[in-house]
Structures are given as structure tokens and as C-alpha cells.
Scaffold this motif. Structure first.
Motif, PDB file in Angstrom:
ATOM      1  N   ARG A  71     -21.278  25.648 -20.144  1.00 21.21           N
ATOM      2  CA  ARG A  71     -20.238  25.345 -19.367  1.00 21.21           C
ATOM      3  C   ARG A  71     -20.272  25.988 -18.045  1.00 21.21           C
ATOM      4  NH1 ARG A  71     -13.734  24.448 -19.882  1.00 21.21           N
ATOM      5  NH2 ARG A  71     -13.290  24.495 -17.813  1.00 21.21           N
ATOM      6  N   LEU A  72     -20.480  27.097 -18.053  1.00 20.30           N
ATOM      7  CA  LEU A  72     -21.015  28.088 -16.968  1.00 20.30           C
ATOM      8  C   LEU A  72     -21.981  27.669 -16.003  1.00 20.30           C
ATOM      9  CD1 LEU A  72     -20.033  31.693 -17.999  1.00 20.30           C
ATOM     10  CD2 LEU A  72     -18.688  30.366 -16.630  1.00 20.30           C
ATOM     11  N   ILE A  73     -22.869  27.170 -16.578  1.00 24.58           N
ATOM     12  CA  ILE A  73     -24.368  26.713 -15.954  1.00 24.58           C
ATOM     13  C   ILE A  73     -23.732  25.409 -15.412  1.00 24.58           C
ATOM     14  CG2 ILE A  73     -26.551  25.975 -16.400  1.00 24.58           C
ATOM     15  CD1 ILE A  73     -26.648  27.798 -18.702  1.00 24.58           C
ATOM     16  N   ALA A  74     -23.309  24.454 -16.076  1.00 21.39           N
ATOM     17  CA  ALA A  74     -22.763  23.215 -15.424  1.00 21.39           C
ATOM     18  C   ALA A  74     -21.904  23.510 -14.086  1.00 21.39           C
ATOM     19  CB  ALA A  74     -22.243  22.378 -16.777  1.00 21.39           C
ATOM     20  N   GLU A  75     -21.046  24.305 -14.454  1.00 18.03           N
ATOM     21  CA  GLU A  75     -20.030  24.735 -13.127  1.00 18.03           C
ATOM     22  C   GLU A  75     -20.976  25.180 -11.912  1.00 18.03           C
ATOM     23  OE1 GLU A  75     -15.929  24.850 -15.708  1.00 18.03           O
ATOM     24  OE2 GLU A  75     -16.660  26.644 -14.787  1.00 18.03           O
ATOM     25  N   LYS A  76     -21.773  25.988 -12.222  1.00 22.10           N
ATOM     26  CA  LYS A  76     -22.583  26.448 -10.912  1.00 22.10           C
ATOM     27  C   LYS A  76     -23.467  25.444 -10.611  1.00 22.10           C
ATOM     28  CE  LYS A  76     -23.202  30.179 -10.019  1.00 22.10           C
ATOM     29  NZ  LYS A  76     -22.453  30.991  -8.654  1.00 22.10           N
ATOM     30  N   ILE A  77     -24.137  24.508 -11.222  1.00 24.67           N
ATOM     31  CA  ILE A  77     -24.932  23.419 -10.678  1.00 24.67           C
ATOM     32  C   ILE A  77     -24.085  22.671  -9.998  1.00 24.67           C
ATOM     33  CG2 ILE A  77     -26.151  21.367 -11.384  1.00 24.67           C
ATOM     34  CD1 ILE A  77     -27.041  22.782 -13.998  1.00 24.67           C
ATOM     35  N   ALA A  78     -22.680  22.292 -10.445  1.00 23.77           N
ATOM     36  CA  ALA A  78     -21.730  21.324  -9.554  1.00 23.77           C
ATOM     37  C   ALA A  78     -21.492  21.968  -8.284  1.00 23.77           C
ATOM     38  CB  ALA A  78     -20.698  21.012 -10.361  1.00 23.77           C
ATOM     39  N   GLU A  79     -21.200  23.123  -8.328  1.00 23.29           N
ATOM     40  CA  GLU A  79     -20.911  24.021  -7.139  1.00 23.29           C
ATOM     41  C   GLU A  79     -22.167  23.911  -5.948  1.00 23.29           C
ATOM     42  OE1 GLU A  79     -19.686  28.182  -8.286  1.00 23.29           O
ATOM     43  OE2 GLU A  79     -20.814  28.829  -6.256  1.00 23.29           O
ATOM     44  N   LEU A  80     -23.115  24.142  -6.629  1.00 25.87           N
ATOM     45  CA  LEU A  80     -24.524  24.101  -5.469  1.00 25.87           C
ATOM     46  C   LEU A  80     -24.742  22.622  -5.080  1.00 25.87           C
ATOM     47  CD1 LEU A  80     -26.895  26.585  -7.562  1.00 25.87           C
ATOM     48  CD2 LEU A  80     -25.722  27.009  -5.573  1.00 25.87           C
ATOM     49  N   ALA A  81     -24.536  21.737  -5.942  1.00 20.41           N
ATOM     50  CA  ALA A  81     -24.776  20.295  -5.593  1.00 20.41           C
ATOM     51  C   ALA A  81     -23.862  19.624  -4.824  1.00 20.41           C
ATOM     52  CB  ALA A  81     -24.820  19.279  -6.940  1.00 20.41           C
ATOM     53  N   GLU A  82     -22.663  20.219  -4.864  1.00 25.21           N
ATOM     54  CA  GLU A  82     -21.595  19.515  -4.024  1.00 25.21           C
ATOM     55  C   GLU A  82     -21.829  20.328  -2.545  1.00 25.21           C
ATOM     56  OE1 GLU A  82     -18.899  17.434  -4.463  1.00 25.21           O
ATOM     57  OE2 GLU A  82     -20.320  17.133  -6.186  1.00 25.21           O
ATOM     58  N   LYS A  83     -22.393  21.377  -2.543  1.00 29.40           N
ATOM     59  CA  LYS A  83     -22.666  21.958  -1.034  1.00 29.40           C
ATOM     60  C   LYS A  83     -24.140  21.380  -0.551  1.00 29.40           C
ATOM     61  CE  LYS A  83     -22.462  26.419  -2.298  1.00 29.40           C
ATOM     62  NZ  LYS A  83     -22.150  27.584  -2.405  1.00 29.40           N
ATOM     63  N   ASP A  84     -24.534  20.388  -1.298  1.00 33.89           N
ATOM     64  CA  ASP A  84     -25.810  19.826  -0.907  1.00 33.89           C
ATOM     65  C   ASP A  84     -27.027  20.448  -0.952  1.00 33.89           C
ATOM     66  OD1 ASP A  84     -26.070  16.903  -0.617  1.00 33.89           O
ATOM     67  OD2 ASP A  84     -24.617  16.983   1.194  1.00 33.89           O
ATOM     68  N   THR A  85     -27.048  21.499  -1.806  1.00 34.98           N
ATOM     69  CA  THR A  85     -28.244  22.286  -1.862  1.00 34.98           C
ATOM     70  C   THR A  85     -29.388  21.466  -2.324  1.00 34.98           C
ATOM     71  OG1 THR A  85     -26.459  24.152  -2.694  1.00 34.98           O
ATOM     72  CG2 THR A  85     -29.025  24.617  -2.841  1.00 34.98           C
ATOM     73  N   ASP A  86     -30.503  21.902  -2.041  1.00 39.92           N
ATOM     74  CA  ASP A  86     -31.846  21.258  -2.092  1.00 39.92           C
ATOM     75  C   ASP A  86     -32.161  21.285  -3.602  1.00 39.92           C
ATOM     76  OD1 ASP A  86     -34.642  20.300  -1.412  1.00 39.92           O
ATOM     77  OD2 ASP A  86     -35.146  22.333  -2.276  1.00 39.92           O
ATOM     78  N   PHE A  87     -32.733  20.312  -4.298  1.00 37.23           N
ATOM     79  CA  PHE A  87     -32.862  20.123  -5.821  1.00 37.23           C
ATOM     80  C   PHE A  87     -33.673  21.720  -6.187  1.00 37.23           C
ATOM     81  CE2 PHE A  87     -35.782  19.146  -9.356  1.00 37.23           C
ATOM     82  CZ  PHE A  87     -34.736  18.698 -10.381  1.00 37.23           C
TER      83      PHE A  87
END
Ligand code: X90
Length: 276
Positions: A122-138
Motif C-alpha cells: 500500500r505504501l508503494i502504491a501511494e508513493k507511485i500515485a503521489e509521483l504520477a499525480e505530479k506528472d513525474t516521468d515514468f
């Protein structure tokens, strides 16, 4: 960014604050019934059935087709699995990645072997969401998640190791001792994604003390912490209260384990994922 986060159902959550999330169910199988670990599963009912059930039981991970179905048509897929050392979920996801990227050039799949389960996923998923929402590069997200995994951990407390032992995930002799009245096992997800026993504790209070000791030793300092429990909200609330005394601003979430983690953690079990 057109992305999607998919995780096998050992992540214990069915929704996230971002819409682009899907849990892919594992199955729990007895000779009487097959339980699909999705939103329609009555987890409490399943745990009650299993307490009465004396026959053989096992679990099954998602297949390649299940993963492909969940990838859907996202350009960027982040796929999180339970430890590849405990389940075939990771292997199936890697095969799905190969197929998907071959079939749709330009699309990318990042498969994360959590080397863990439940709250750490869950922590990993939330970190991914946080980064993706900031439009961080893949590629940048992949790199940052690799780093992030170095400072997330999973501790657990178990009252029974019966289902883990019956399915060959822990040693039968260890399981026998923990089966004794009042004995709790405290352990952690090892660096290679296996169950590493740390302490055998007499009674829950001692187990909670041991957990707090290990949390501190592993570098917990008031960061994000998630507690998933199987019919043991009391222990989760106690742990939270004790931690808040020491770490005033800790962000602590408490929730119930889903089907897969309930099957293996069993009644009274508790999983703690946290950032060091
Ligand atoms: O592929 C399958 O059928 C799934 C097998 C999963 C086996 C183990 C699940 C454990 C769940 C127990 C305590 C946490 C252990 C974490 C160690 C990495 C929860």
C-alpha cells in the motif's frame, strides 16, 4: 499522464484516492468453496468458515490473463505484487508485462516485486500515485520507487501459522510452537521477501512491546505507518496509541486485511508497513 496502478489483492485495499487503481484478486480455495478476493468477498464470513473448516485449503495467484485484463489500455502501468518468493503472482505479472509491451509498442509496464505484502504494498502504491499525480516521468518514478523500497519495511504479529505451514510458506516446527496458547510470533519481511521470525512472545502485550522495539531498530521515526489486522482492531488501536505517545505527528492508518492476508495472517494477525 495516462497511468494505472494495479496490485494483487494481497494489498488489502480495493480503492485509492486516485481513480486509476485496480486490485487483481487472488483466490482462497477449500474443498467446499472458492473465495475470490474482490469487493464482493465477505472477509469476516470467510474467516468464520475457515475457523470451523478442518480440511485442506490453498490459494491461487492471478494468471497472466488476469494481469493483462487489469492493464486495460493504460500507456503506463505500475504493477505491484506480493513477494515473488512467496507466490507466482510476480512471475505472472512479468509475463504479462512482456506480452503487453510487445503487443502495444510505446506502452510501458513497471512490475514491482514488493518482497513483502499488505501494508508495505500500500505504501508503494501511494508513493507511485503521489509521483504520477505530479506528472513525474515514468522512468523517474521507477527509479524513485526502487529507492523508496529501501526505506519501507513490514513487521507482523501472528497467533497461528497453520495456513502458512500447510501451504509450505513456513517451517512446520516453527508453526507448532506458535500454535500454543497465548504465543505470538513477531517477525518481518526479510530482504529477499520471506518470513523472518524475530520473537516468540507470551501474550499480546509482550508482542506489542517487541513490535515497537523492532520498529525503532529498523529506523521508524514517526513517518507513514499502516496497520492491517484480521479481527484484531484492539491490538491495532493499542499499537497506534503507544506509537502516538512517542511520535506525536505519526500518520497511522488502521484497516482490515482482505481475503488473502486474512487467510494467511489468520484471526488475531496484524501486519505493519512503515517508512523508516
Ligand atoms: O500465490 C499464492 O497462492 C499466494 C501465496 C501467499 C503466501 C504468503 C502470504 C502471507 C500473508 C502473512 C504475514 C506476512 C508475511 C510477509 C513476508 C514477506 C501474510
Amino acid at each position: 499522464m495516462n497511468y494505472k496502478i494495479v496490485a494483487d489483492s494481497s494489498i488489502d485495499i480495493l480503492e485509492m484516492s486516485v481513480p486509476a487503481f485496480q486490485s487483481v484478486p487472488l483466490k482462497i480455495i477449500t474443498s467446499q468453496k472458492e473465495y475470490v478476493d474482490d469487493a464482493s468477498l465477505d472477509v469476516g464470513g470467510m474467516v468464520a468458515d475457515l475457523l470451523l473448516y478442518k480440511g485442506k485449503s490453498s490459494t491461487a495467484c492471478p494468471g497472466v490473463g488476469d494481469w493483462l485484463g487489469a492493464f486495460d489500455d493504460a500507456t503506463y502501468v505500475f504493477c505491484i505484487t506480493i513477494s515473488g518468493n512467496l507466490s507466482g503472482s510476480y512471475n505472472a505479472a512479468m509475463l504479462a508485462k512482456r506480452d503487453y509491451e510487445e503487443q502495444f509498442p510505446g506502452r510501458r509496464v513497471y512490475v514491482v516485486d514488493s518482497l513483502s505484502t499488505g501494508p508495505e504494498m500500500r505504501l508503494i502504491a501511494e508513493k507511485i500515485a503521489e509521483l504520477a499525480e505530479k506528472d513525474t516521468d515514468f522512468d523517474e518514478i521507477c527509479k524513485q520507487i526502487e529507492q523508496y523500497q529501501k526505506r519501507t519495511h513490514l513487521l507482523f504479529m501472528l497467533e497461528s501459522l497453520k495456513n502458512l505451514a500447510n501451504n509450505g510458506r513456513v517451517n512446520a516446527a516453527v508453526a507448532k510452537v506458535i500454535g500454543l496458547l497465548g504465543i505470538r510470533m513477531v517477525g518481518k519481511a526479510s530482504d529477499v521477501g520471506t518470513l523472518q521470525p524475530l520473537d516468540k512472545c507470551r501474550g499480546e502485550q509482550n508482542a506489542l512491546k517487541a513490535i515497537i522495539k523492532h520498529l525503532t531498530e529498523l529506523g521508524y521515526n514517526g513517518g507513514k505507518l499502516c496497520i492491517a489486522h484480521c479481527l484484531n482492531e484492539a491490538a491495532a488501536l493499542q499499537l497506534k496509541a503507544q506509537l502516538l505517545k512517542q511520535f506525536l505527528h505519526a500518520k497511522i492508518e488502521i484497516y482490515k486485511t482482505g481475503g488473502l492476508c486474512s487467510f494467511y495472517a489468520e484471526k488475531g494477525g496484524m501486519l505493519i508497513g512503515f517508512e523508516a
